[in-house]
Design a protein around this motif. Structure first.
Motif, short mmCIF file in Angstrom:
data_model
loop_
_atom_site.label_atom_id
_atom_site.label_comp_id
_atom_site.label_asym_id
_atom_site.label_seq_id
_atom_site.Cartn_x
_atom_site.Cartn_y
_atom_site.Cartn_z
N UNK A 1 -8.23 5.89 -3.33
CA UNK A 1 -7.62 4.61 -3.70
C UNK A 1 -7.74 4.35 -5.19
N UNK A 2 -6.59 4.07 -5.81
CA UNK A 2 -6.55 3.57 -7.17
C UNK A 2 -6.09 2.12 -7.15
N UNK B 1 1.90 9.44 -10.59
CA UNK B 1 0.90 8.39 -10.84
C UNK B 1 1.50 7.16 -11.52
N UNK B 2 2.70 7.27 -12.05
CA UNK B 2 3.34 6.13 -12.72
C UNK B 2 3.99 5.16 -11.75
N UNK B 3 4.18 5.57 -10.50
CA UNK B 3 4.95 4.73 -9.57
C UNK B 3 4.21 3.45 -9.22
N UNK B 4 2.95 3.55 -8.82
CA UNK B 4 2.20 2.35 -8.43
C UNK B 4 2.09 1.34 -9.57
N UNK B 5 1.72 1.74 -10.81
CA UNK B 5 1.70 0.75 -11.90
C UNK B 5 3.06 0.11 -12.14
N UNK B 6 4.12 0.89 -12.00
CA UNK B 6 5.47 0.34 -12.17
C UNK B 6 5.77 -0.73 -11.12
N UNK B 7 5.40 -0.47 -9.88
CA UNK B 7 5.63 -1.45 -8.81
C UNK B 7 4.74 -2.68 -9.01
N UNK B 8 3.50 -2.46 -9.47
CA UNK B 8 2.60 -3.59 -9.71
C UNK B 8 3.15 -4.51 -10.79
N UNK B 9 3.72 -3.92 -11.82
CA UNK B 9 4.30 -4.71 -12.90
C UNK B 9 5.50 -5.51 -12.38
N UNK C 1 0.85 -1.19 0.00
CA UNK C 1 0.00 0.00 0.00
C UNK C 1 0.89 1.24 0.00
N UNK C 2 0.75 2.08 -1.02
CA UNK C 2 1.58 3.27 -1.16
C UNK C 2 0.77 4.51 -0.78
N UNK D 1 -4.96 2.03 -10.87
CA UNK D 1 -3.68 2.41 -10.26
C UNK D 1 -3.18 3.73 -10.86
N UNK D 2 -2.80 4.65 -10.00
CA UNK D 2 -2.35 5.98 -10.43
C UNK D 2 -3.41 7.04 -10.30
#
Length: 424
Positions: free
Chosen positions: A137-138, A99-107, A92-93, A164-165
């Motif tokens: 929450x995204x 906004x690009x950070x969470x998708x990057x971590x999810x990948x 959980x961030x 996400x983002x």
């Protein structure tokens, strides 16, 4: 659930405390030893030696650090959270950032089925303590539902805003609007002062009228817009700058939000905006400016003569020390600053000169200043001697405490040129 926290400062700690009070098994990682000792002594949670060790024993890890760079540092790499969490765990961030950070971590976590939520929040430490943080929450709804019991212990309401983002996108628009509103409150303070009205009394009265707002309430709680900026200016500046970058990348701009926000969301190392409220000239104002000059003179003398007892008295209790280096930590509290600076300079030779101060009183108890500076520093350390001459500016804020004495409330030594000298 077994919940780990990375980042247990003014926001992270009350969150952690409420999660623990809700019956979850809580642990944490803190870089500062005194933070770890304090939490463990209170019996609130168990400290982990590294982020990797924390992650390995957690079902959920909450990250509440300052910026995107720190998020990436603790989450990525062989010893980061993504690589160390057990399969199926959730990250959980809370940190406001790209906004690009969470998708990057999810990948990055996808091969190990690590789930990620982009969970930007709105609120302060008091809201966290009361369990009233607003969460934007995204992410996947089922992931949110799985960790809702953890989040609900300190968040109400919890608002799902998209993929996400999207949590970050909504938060950045919110923060730009908040900064703009704070700027308008600062203008109201200035106008009240120009009309001969006490700004504090004026804002207290307006809080019962149609001009009331969340920003006005925050300024009143801080004491003035200048004091709010002193306490939270670096966070406001960071978020407004990120919002600008986001808007530019999307082919748009912040428009009037940026026009207003820029008058308060300027970095601590920049001169105050032209519209900053100023105290009209008076004998008292001139006397206060002279006292600030004397304060800075003592700063130079105590530092160079190694009068550490006197040196400690020159700063407000919550002074922020902006470091002149590009290290991992760019801002230190008093104790962090004293603990690192005093041993380093105890046996060093230094001489500091300050010239041509530009001092602006922004209220009867607040001021900002810029000093042209020169310093010579020679340190004989275990790894050899270091000698340099520096040229630049001190950028500072000051506050008159209830005892009537002016003290430094934030400072930064901005060297524009450094000459490294040959060793004898």
């Amino acid at each position: 659930m077994k919940v780990g926290f990375v980042g247990v400062g003014s926001m992270g700690r009350p969150m952690l405390e409420r999660v623990a009070a809700a019956g979850h098994d809580v642990s944490f990682f803190a870089r500062r030893e005194e933070v770890r000792r304090d939490l463990e002594a209170a019996g609130i949670a168990t400290g982990a030696p590294t982020p990797a060790a924390l992650a390995a024993d957690s079902e959920v890890v909450v990250v509440c650090v300052f910026n995107d760079q720190q998020v990436r540092e603790v989450c990525e790499g062989r010893s980061g959270l993504i690589a160390s969490l057990p399969p199926g765990a959730t990250l959980i961030i809370h940190t406001t950032g790209s906004p690009d950070t969470a998708p990057r971590l999810a990948e990055a976590g996808r091969p190990r089925k690590i789930q990620v939520l982009d969970a930007a929040f709105s609120g302060g430490p008091a809201d966290a303590t009361a369990g009233q943080i607003t969460l934007l929450v995204g992410g996947e709804p089922e992931v949110l539902e799985a960790v809702r019991p953890v989040l609900a212990s300190y968040c109400d309401p919890i608002v799902s805003v998209g993929a996400l983002g999207d949590g970050q996108r909504v938060k950045l628009v919110n923060n730009a609007l908040f900064a703009a509103n704070v700027a308008l409150v600062a203008e109201a303070e200035r106008i009240a002062l120009d009309l001969g009205i006490d700004p504090v009394q004026a804002l207290d009265a307006i809080s019962h009228c149609s001009g009331a707002s969340y920003a006005l309430g925050t300024v009143r709680a801080a004491g003035s817009s200048a004091r709010l900026q002193e306490a939270a200016g670096r966070y406001i500046a960071k978020d407004v700058a990120t919002a600008k970058d986001l808007a530019t990348a999307a082919g748009t701009n912040l428009g009037l939000l940026a026009t207003a926000a820029d008058t308060v969301a300027h970095p601590a190392d920049q001169p105050p905006p032209a519209s900053a409220p100023a105290v009209p000239p008076s004998v008292q104002a001139l006397w206060d400016i002279e006292q600030i000059k004397q304060l800075k003179a003592r700063y130079f003398r105590y530092l160079d003569l190694k009068d550490w007892d006197g040196f400690r008295t020159l700063f407000t209790d919550n002074c922020m020390h902006h470091l002149p280096t590009e290290g991992e930590t760019t801002v230190q509290s008093n104790e962090e600053y004293f603990d690192s600076t005093i041993p380093m300079l105890e046996h060093a030779f230094t001489t500091h000169h300050g010239h041509m101060p530009e001092i602006t009183l922004t209220s009867p108890t607040e001021a900002e200043g810029i000093w042209a500076m020169f310093d010579y520093v020679r340190i004989d350390g275990p790894q050899g001697a270091i000698a340099l001459k520096g040229y630049g500016h001190y950028i500072e804020t000051y506050r008159k405490d209830p005892d009537g004495h002016w003290r430094i409330s934030s400072k930064r030594n901005e060297r524009l040129r450094v000459d490294h000298l040959p060793q004898p």
